[in-house]
Design a protein around this motif. Structure first.
Motif, PDB file in Angstrom:
ATOM      1  N   VAL A 250     -17.595   9.636  11.196  1.00 54.06           N
ATOM      2  CA  VAL A 250     -18.570   8.367  11.067  1.00 54.06           C
ATOM      3  C   VAL A 250     -19.150   8.006   9.860  1.00 54.06           C
ATOM      4  N   GLU A 251     -19.430   6.992   9.250  1.00 49.66           N
ATOM      5  CA  GLU A 251     -20.089   6.878   8.047  1.00 49.66           C
ATOM      6  C   GLU A 251     -21.053   5.463   8.245  1.00 49.66           C
ATOM      7  N   GLU A 252     -20.559   4.526   9.358  1.00 51.43           N
ATOM      8  CA  GLU A 252     -21.532   3.349   9.566  1.00 51.43           C
ATOM      9  C   GLU A 252     -21.102   2.974  10.883  1.00 51.43           C
ATOM     10  N   VAL A 253     -22.180   2.390  11.469  1.00 52.33           N
ATOM     11  CA  VAL A 253     -21.954   1.754  13.085  1.00 52.33           C
ATOM     12  C   VAL A 253     -22.270   0.304  12.657  1.00 52.33           C
ATOM     13  N   VAL A 254     -21.808  -0.570  13.781  1.00 55.79           N
ATOM     14  CA  VAL A 254     -21.839  -1.860  13.877  1.00 55.79           C
ATOM     15  C   VAL A 254     -22.710  -2.076  15.181  1.00 55.79           C
ATOM     16  N   THR A 255     -23.889  -2.758  14.637  1.00 59.57           N
ATOM     17  CA  THR A 255     -24.565  -3.013  16.075  1.00 59.57           C
ATOM     18  C   THR A 255     -24.807  -4.368  16.302  1.00 59.57           C
ATOM     19  N   PRO A 266     -22.477 -13.670  19.118  1.00 59.49           N
ATOM     20  CA  PRO A 266     -21.816 -13.937  17.894  1.00 59.49           C
ATOM     21  C   PRO A 266     -22.667 -14.053  16.830  1.00 59.49           C
ATOM     22  N   GLY A 267     -22.324 -13.565  15.543  1.00 65.35           N
ATOM     23  CA  GLY A 267     -23.450 -13.766  14.476  1.00 65.35           C
ATOM     24  C   GLY A 267     -24.381 -12.800  14.461  1.00 65.35           C
ATOM     25  N   THR A 268     -24.679 -11.749  15.278  1.00 62.88           N
ATOM     26  CA  THR A 268     -25.734 -10.847  15.198  1.00 62.88           C
ATOM     27  C   THR A 268     -25.261  -9.515  14.837  1.00 62.88           C
ATOM     28  N   ALA A 269     -23.981  -9.268  14.536  1.00 61.63           N
ATOM     29  CA  ALA A 269     -23.628  -7.901  13.736  1.00 61.63           C
ATOM     30  C   ALA A 269     -24.451  -7.484  12.828  1.00 61.63           C
ATOM     31  N   ARG A 270     -24.641  -6.392  12.457  1.00 58.42           N
ATOM     32  CA  ARG A 270     -25.262  -5.479  11.560  1.00 58.42           C
ATOM     33  C   ARG A 270     -24.850  -4.228  11.177  1.00 58.42           C
TER      34      ARG A 270
END
Lengths: 496, 109
Positions: A250-255, A266-270
Motif C-alpha cells: 500500500v502506497e496511497e489510499v483513496v478516501t 461523487p466528486g469527494t474522493a481524495r
C-alpha cells in the motif's frame, strides 16, 4: 466431589468465568490459544521482553493483574496456555454431559503438539471475536492491516506497522487503535468513521440514563479525543477508505465522503499517501465452537449471528454456557459480567445468590450498551458500491466480486453452498473466517425474495460451521490422545 | 518506510531485549526474544512473504491467527501462522507460496 468446569478462552469473559467458578467451589480447566491470559483486550507482552512497566500499555491493569494472579495461582485451577481447541464432541443423545473438549497443546501450528481430551461437567465458551473488514479495491495489498492487527502488534510486539497510517472503518475501537499507533511512534494521518454524525449521535444520544453506568467509557473516549487533538489527528465522520493502491504494497489510499447508507458521494474522493492502512468495520464472533456444541444462534442479519443465551448465559445446550463477544459485541466490562454469571452458574453456584444478582445487573447494562453501539455504528447497505468487478472478495481464493455476482445470479446455483463450491469463496485456508459475513450478505441481497435452494437432506449452509475449528495436522489427528490426566488436583480425589 | 520495533530504550513498558537469530530463506535475520515470527519479519522491514494463488504478495493482515495470510514454513513444517508462532533462536524459516512445489495446494486443510 466438586464440579469440573472447562472454560475456553482467557480474555475478560473467560478469566471472569474461571474466577467465579472457583469461588463457587469448582475445579476449573482454563484453556487459551495464547501463552498468556488476557485475550485481545489485555494482550500481554511476551515474558521474554522482561518488561518492567507492562501496566503502561493497559487500561485497568491492576484489576486484570489481580484477577490473573488469583485465577492462575488457584489450587483448583489448571491453566492450559498454548492450547488450541479444535473440536467439541457432542455427547450421545440422552447423555446429560456437555461436549468433550479436544485440544492440542504446544507451539502454534506445530506438528508435535500433545492431543488432550477433557470431559468436564460443564463448559463455558468465551472465544471472543475478531475484526470484520469489508472488501474494497486493494484491501489485499501488504501494508493493509485489520485495526486489531495494528493494535495486537503494537501492544503485544511493540511494533509500529508504519510511519504514515490512516485508521478507517466504524466504531469506537478505531480510537484505541489510533492511540496504540501514536504510542508506537506512527504518524496517524486521520481517523475515519464511516457513519455520519447524525447516525452516531442518534445511536448514542437517546435515553441517556442507559449510559450512566458506562461513565468510565465516556472518560476513556474523552482521553482518546484529547490524545488525537494533541497529535493533531483529525477524526472525520461520514468518510471512508474506499480504495488502497500501490505496487506490491500500500502506497496511497483513496478516501471519500459517504452518505448515511455508505454509498460514495461523487466528486469527494481524495488520495492520502500512507505506508500502512488499518481497517475495521465491526467484529465477527468466533462461532465455530458454539456451533460445534450445537448451540442455537441468534441471527441479527445475513452477515451477523451470535450465540443465543438465556438470562443465565446458558445456551440451548444443557451445561454449555457462553460469555463475552460471542453473545453480542459489548466490550470488556460486559464480557466480564457475562463471564462471572456463566462461571458461577456452570459451577453450580446458586442463581439466587447476591453474586448472580450483581452480575445479571451488570450484564444487562452491558447489553443496553451493546444495543447503543450497534445503533451508532451500523454497516451501511451501500458499501458494495465501493467494489469493482475485479475486486477480491475472498482473500484466500482471490474470488472476485464479478465471479461471486455471476454465481449468485445463476438460478441453478444461487444457494450458499453451491456458490461456495462454484467460486471457491470461503474454501481457502481461513475457511471463510474473513469473507464469510461479506459473502453471506452479498448472496442474501442478490437472492432477496427467492428461496435459498436448499439441498435436500442437508442443513442450510452457515458460514460458521467448521467441523475442524482449528487447523490440526494429520499426524496429530492420528496420534492417540494424551492419557487422561485432565483432572486438576487429582491428589485431592485420591485422598478425600 | 516500513514497520519497525519501538526501541527498547524509549519503550515506556521498560523492555529488556535479548537477541535471537533466525534464518529466513537462507539469510540470517536478527530478532528479539519474545517476538513472533511475523514480528521479526515485520521489524526487519519485510511486509510481504507469501504468495496468494495468483502470485500476489501477502503478509500480515489480521495479526491474530484468523486470516492465514502470513503462513510460513518453520523448521520444515509448512503452514505455520507467523503471527501466532513465537520465534525461537535458530529457527529456520522459509517463505512459501500457495501452490506446493510439486503442484497441489492447501485445499486439504
Amino acid at each position: 466431589m466438586s464440579r469440573h468446569v472447562a472454560v475456553v478462552g482467557a480474555g475478560p469473559a473467560g478469566l471472569a468465568a474461571a474466577a467465579a467458578a472457583l469461588r463457587a467451589g469448582a475445579r476449573v480447566t482454563l484453556l487459551d490459544a495464547a501463552e498468556e491470559p488476557g485475550g485481545q483486550y489485555h494482550r500481554m507482552l511476551p515474558a521474554a521482553f522482561a518488561a518492567t512497566r507492562p501496566e503502561r500499555l493497559h487500561h485497568g491493569w491492576r484489576g486484570f493483574d489481580r484477577m490473573r494472579r488469583h485465577v492462575l495461582g488457584h489450587p483448583r485451577c489448571d491453566w492450559w496456555p498454548e492450547s488450541a481447541v479444535w473440536s467439541l464432541e457432542r455427547s450421545a443423545p440422552g447423555d446429560p454431559r456437555p461436549p468433550r473438549v479436544h485440544a492440542l497443546r504446544g507451539p502454534a501450528d506445530g506438528g508435535r503438539r500433545e492431543r488432550h481430551v477433557l470431559a468436564p461437567d460443564a463448559l463455558v465458551l468465551a472465544p471472543g471475536a475478531h475484526d470484520r473488514v469489508l472488501p474494497f479495491p486493494g484491501w489485499e495489498l501488504p501494508g493493509v492491516f485489520t485495526a486489531g492487527a495494528a493494535q495486537a502488534l503494537a501492544k503485544g510486539e511493540r511494533l509500529a506497522v508504519g510511519d504514515d497510517v490512516v485508521v478507517a472503518g466504524t466504531g469506537p475501537f478505531l480510537l484505541p487503535v489510533a492511540a496504540a499507533l501514536l504510542d508506537a511512534g506512527s504518524r496517524v494521518a486521520e481517523v475515519l468513521e464511516a457513519n455520519p454524525p447524525a447516525t452516531v449521535l442518534r445511536g448514542w444520544a437517546g435515553r441517556p440514563w442507559e449510559l450512566a453506568p458506562h461513565h468510565g467509557k465516556a472518560g476513556e473516549l474523552a482521553a482518546y479525543g484529547a490524545l488525537l487533538a494533541r497529535h493533531r489527528v483529525p477524526y472525520r465522520l461520514g468518510r471512508a477508505v474506499v480504495e488502497a493502491r500501490g505496487d506490491g504494497r500500500v502506497e496511497e489510499v483513496v478516501t471519500a465522503r459517504l452518505r448515511a447508507d455508505w454509498s460514495v458521494v461523487p466528486g469527494t474522493a481524495r488520495t492520502v499517501a500512507v505506508d500502512a492502512l488499518c481497517v475495521s468495520h465491526g467484529f465477527t464472533p468466533q462461532l465455530e465452537l458454539p456451533v460445534a456444541a450445537g448451540c442455537a444462534l441468534r441471527r441479527v442479519s445475513a452477515a451477523e449471528s451470535y450465540v443465543q443465551v438465556d438470562g443465565d448465559q446458558l445456551t440451548s445446550v444443557p451445561r454449555v454456557y457462553a460469555a463475552g463477544e460471542i453473545t453480542g459485541i459489548a466490550g470488556a466490562p460486559a464480557a466480564r459480567a457475562e463471564g462471572l454469571l456463566a462461571g458461577w452458574l456452570a459451577a453450580g453456584g446458586s442463581p439466587a445468590a447476591p453474586e448472580s444478582h450483581r452480575a445479571r445487573l451488570r450484564r444487562d447494562q452491558g447489553r443496553a450498551f451493546a444495543a447503543r453501539l450497534a445503533a451508532a455504528h451500523p454497516v451501511g447497505a451501500g458499501w458494495p458500491g465501493w467494489l469493482r468487478p475485479d475486486t477480491v472478495v475472498c482473500r484466500c481464493e482471490e474470488t472476485s466480486y464479478a465471479t461471486l455476482c455471476d454465481a449468485a445470479g445463476d438460478p441453478a446455483g444461487g444457494a450458499a453452498r453451491t456458490v461456495k463450491l462454484g467460486t471457491r469463496a470461503g474454501l481457502g485456508p481461513c475457511q471463510a473466517r474473513v469473507c464469510g459475513p461479506t459473502v453471506a450478505e452479498l448472496l442474501a441481497r442478490r437472492a432477496a425474495g427467492t428461496p435459498g435452494h436448499p439441498v435436500e437432506g442437508l442443513a442450510p449452509a452457515t458460514p460458521h460451521h467448521r467441523p475442524i475449528a482449528q487447523p490440526i495436522r494429520l499426524g496429530e489427528l492420528a496420534a492417540p490422545p494424551h492419557p487422561p490426566t485432565q483432572t486438576p488436583n487429582q491428589h485431592e480425589e485420591e485422598n478425600p | 518506510m516500513s514497520p519497525r520495533l519501538i526501541p527498547a530504550e524509549r519503550d515506556p513498558a521498560g523492555r529488556r531485549d535479548s537477541v535471537l537469530r533466525l534464518t529466513v530463506d537462507g539469510e540470517p535475520l536478527e530478532g528479539v526474544a519474545g517476538q513472533t515470527v511475523a514480528g521479526v519479519l515485520l521489524a526487519a522491514g519485510r511486509r510481504a512473504w507469501r504468495e496468494a494463488p495468483s502470485g500476489a504478495p501477502r503478509g500480515v493482515f489480521c495479526g491474530i491467527g484468523v486470516c492465514f495470510d502470513c503462513l510460513v514454513t518453520v523448521n520444515g513444517e509448512r503452514d505455520v501462522r507467523a503471527c501466532r508462532r513465537r520465534a525461537l533462536d535458530g529457527d529456520v524459516v522459509t517463505t512459501q507460496a500457495r501452490a506446493l512445489p510439486g503442484g497441489g495446494g492447501e485445499g486439504a486443510r
